[in-house]
Design an enzyme around this catalytic site. Structure first.
Site, mmCIF file in Angstrom:
data_model
loop_
_atom_site.group_PDB
_atom_site.id
_atom_site.type_symbol
_atom_site.label_atom_id
_atom_site.label_comp_id
_atom_site.label_asym_id
_atom_site.label_seq_id
_atom_site.Cartn_x
_atom_site.Cartn_y
_atom_site.Cartn_z
ATOM 1 N N VAL A 13 6.231 2.034 -4.728
ATOM 2 C CA VAL A 13 7.691 2.014 -4.875
ATOM 3 C C VAL A 13 8.244 0.584 -4.898
ATOM 4 O O VAL A 13 9.449 0.388 -5.089
ATOM 5 C CB VAL A 13 8.402 2.822 -3.762
ATOM 6 C CG1 VAL A 13 8.068 4.295 -3.875
ATOM 7 C CG2 VAL A 13 8.093 2.281 -2.381
ATOM 8 N N GLY A 14 7.377 -0.414 -4.682
ATOM 9 C CA GLY A 14 7.834 -1.801 -4.760
ATOM 10 C C GLY A 14 7.825 -2.549 -3.440
ATOM 11 O O GLY A 14 8.511 -3.565 -3.301
ATOM 12 N N THR A 16 5.497 -4.433 -2.055
ATOM 13 C CA THR A 16 4.917 -5.778 -2.088
ATOM 14 C C THR A 16 5.866 -6.777 -2.735
ATOM 15 O O THR A 16 6.010 -7.911 -2.251
ATOM 16 C CB THR A 16 3.553 -5.758 -2.812
ATOM 17 O OG1 THR A 16 2.692 -4.829 -2.127
ATOM 18 C CG2 THR A 16 2.912 -7.138 -2.802
ATOM 19 N N LYS A 32 -0.172 -8.285 6.189
ATOM 20 C CA LYS A 32 -0.416 -6.865 5.916
ATOM 21 C C LYS A 32 -1.622 -6.458 6.747
ATOM 22 O O LYS A 32 -2.758 -6.800 6.416
ATOM 23 C CB LYS A 32 -0.670 -6.614 4.419
ATOM 24 C CG LYS A 32 -0.899 -5.132 4.138
ATOM 25 C CD LYS A 32 -0.643 -4.761 2.692
ATOM 26 C CE LYS A 32 -0.753 -3.247 2.533
ATOM 27 N NZ LYS A 32 -0.275 -2.769 1.240
ATOM 28 N N ASP A 43 -2.523 -7.149 -1.771
ATOM 29 C CA ASP A 43 -1.100 -7.453 -1.673
ATOM 30 C C ASP A 43 -0.844 -8.827 -1.080
ATOM 31 O O ASP A 43 0.115 -9.507 -1.462
ATOM 32 C CB ASP A 43 -0.395 -6.371 -0.851
ATOM 33 C CG ASP A 43 -0.447 -5.013 -1.543
ATOM 34 O OD1 ASP A 43 -0.523 -4.999 -2.792
ATOM 35 O OD2 ASP A 43 -0.418 -3.984 -0.862
ATOM 36 N N GLU A 99 3.950 -5.933 6.067
ATOM 37 C CA GLU A 99 3.986 -4.884 5.048
ATOM 38 C C GLU A 99 3.087 -3.728 5.464
ATOM 39 O O GLU A 99 1.906 -3.921 5.770
ATOM 40 C CB GLU A 99 3.536 -5.423 3.682
ATOM 41 C CG GLU A 99 3.620 -4.356 2.602
ATOM 42 C CD GLU A 99 3.155 -4.828 1.228
ATOM 43 O OE1 GLU A 99 3.030 -3.962 0.341
ATOM 44 O OE2 GLU A 99 2.908 -6.036 1.054
ATOM 45 N N GLY A 100 3.644 -2.534 5.475
ATOM 46 C CA GLY A 100 2.859 -1.355 5.795
ATOM 47 C C GLY A 100 2.008 -0.905 4.616
ATOM 48 O O GLY A 100 2.061 -1.482 3.527
ATOM 49 N N ALA A 101 1.210 0.124 4.839
ATOM 50 C CA ALA A 101 0.366 0.711 3.783
ATOM 51 C C ALA A 101 0.961 2.062 3.399
ATOM 52 O O ALA A 101 1.105 2.939 4.254
ATOM 53 C CB ALA A 101 -1.064 0.875 4.287
ATOM 54 N N GLY A 102 1.329 2.219 2.121
ATOM 55 C CA GLY A 102 1.905 3.494 1.682
ATOM 56 C C GLY A 102 3.206 3.794 2.407
ATOM 57 O O GLY A 102 4.006 2.899 2.669
#
Length: 202
Positions: A13-14, A16, A32, A43, A99-102
């Site tokens: 969904v954007g 990164t 991350k 990423d 930044e999370g994953a998914g």
């Protein structure tokens, strides 16, 4: 110093690109914790390539998994188990973007999800992109975070969809940092332009 956790309503969904923009805007560090798939060009490499300030530091992943799938399954394929006690926030005197994953409830192991990585003091930015079902996913994500007491803000990604965005804003009441449009490409200059737009809202 701020710690901002960036999550999305789904995958792709954007997150990164949003992470790169916020990292550039605050000249923050980036981390991350869990990367699943494409670890040679993951990423963290994308963010490093897109920012242009010389203050940000890119911290290594705690888990870099080879298969592009849910972290719990990718870890199983790699013969490891993701242990949240081994995921230590990097020491820094700078702002930190995580930044999370998914999405928020993506499993990391048999009992814990990405949500378990978010500490009470973190600000959370949700990245929402329009698709059929995205209102539901956005409301579920934001309401879960608000129920846990987090300070939540929203970034829209992709083409504008007015009625979708209006109902999300009306039903959640969260602040909207801005929109990342459907650009033909993203490079350092484009990221810097968005960073200038978003900086005062962060």
């Amino acid at each position: 110093m701020k710690t901002i956790f960036i999550t999305g309503i789904s995958t792709d969904v954007g997150k990164t690109i949003a992470s790169a923009i916020v990292t550039e805007a605050l000249q923050a560090d980036y981390w991350k914790p869990v990367q699943a798939g494409d670890i040679e060009h993951g990423d963290r490499h994308t963010v490093e390539h897109l920012i242009s300030n010389d203050k940000s530091k890119i911290h290594p992943n705690n888990y870099a998994l080879h298969t592009p799938m849910s972290p719990h399954a990718a870890a199983h394929i790699d013969g490891v188990s993701i242990d949240l006690l081994q995921i230590k926030k990097p020491k820094t005197d700078n702002h930190l973007i995580i930044e999370g994953a998914g999405g928020l409830l993506v499993p990391l192991n048999d009992t814990q999800t990405v949500l378990d990585l978010i500490k009470p003091e973190y600000k959370v930015i949700v990245v929402s992109r329009h698709y059929l079902g995205s209102i539901n996913h956005t409301l579920l994500t934001i309401n879960t975070l608000k129920e846990k007491g987090f300070d939540v803000a929203l970034i829209f990604s992709g083409d504008e969809h007015q009625s979708t965005e209006d109902i999300i804003k009306k039903m959640t009441g969260v602040s909207v940092i801005g929109r990342i449009s459907e650009e033909p490409y993203f490079d350092k200059n484009v990221i810097k332009e968005y960073a200038e737009l978003f900086k005062d809202r962060l």
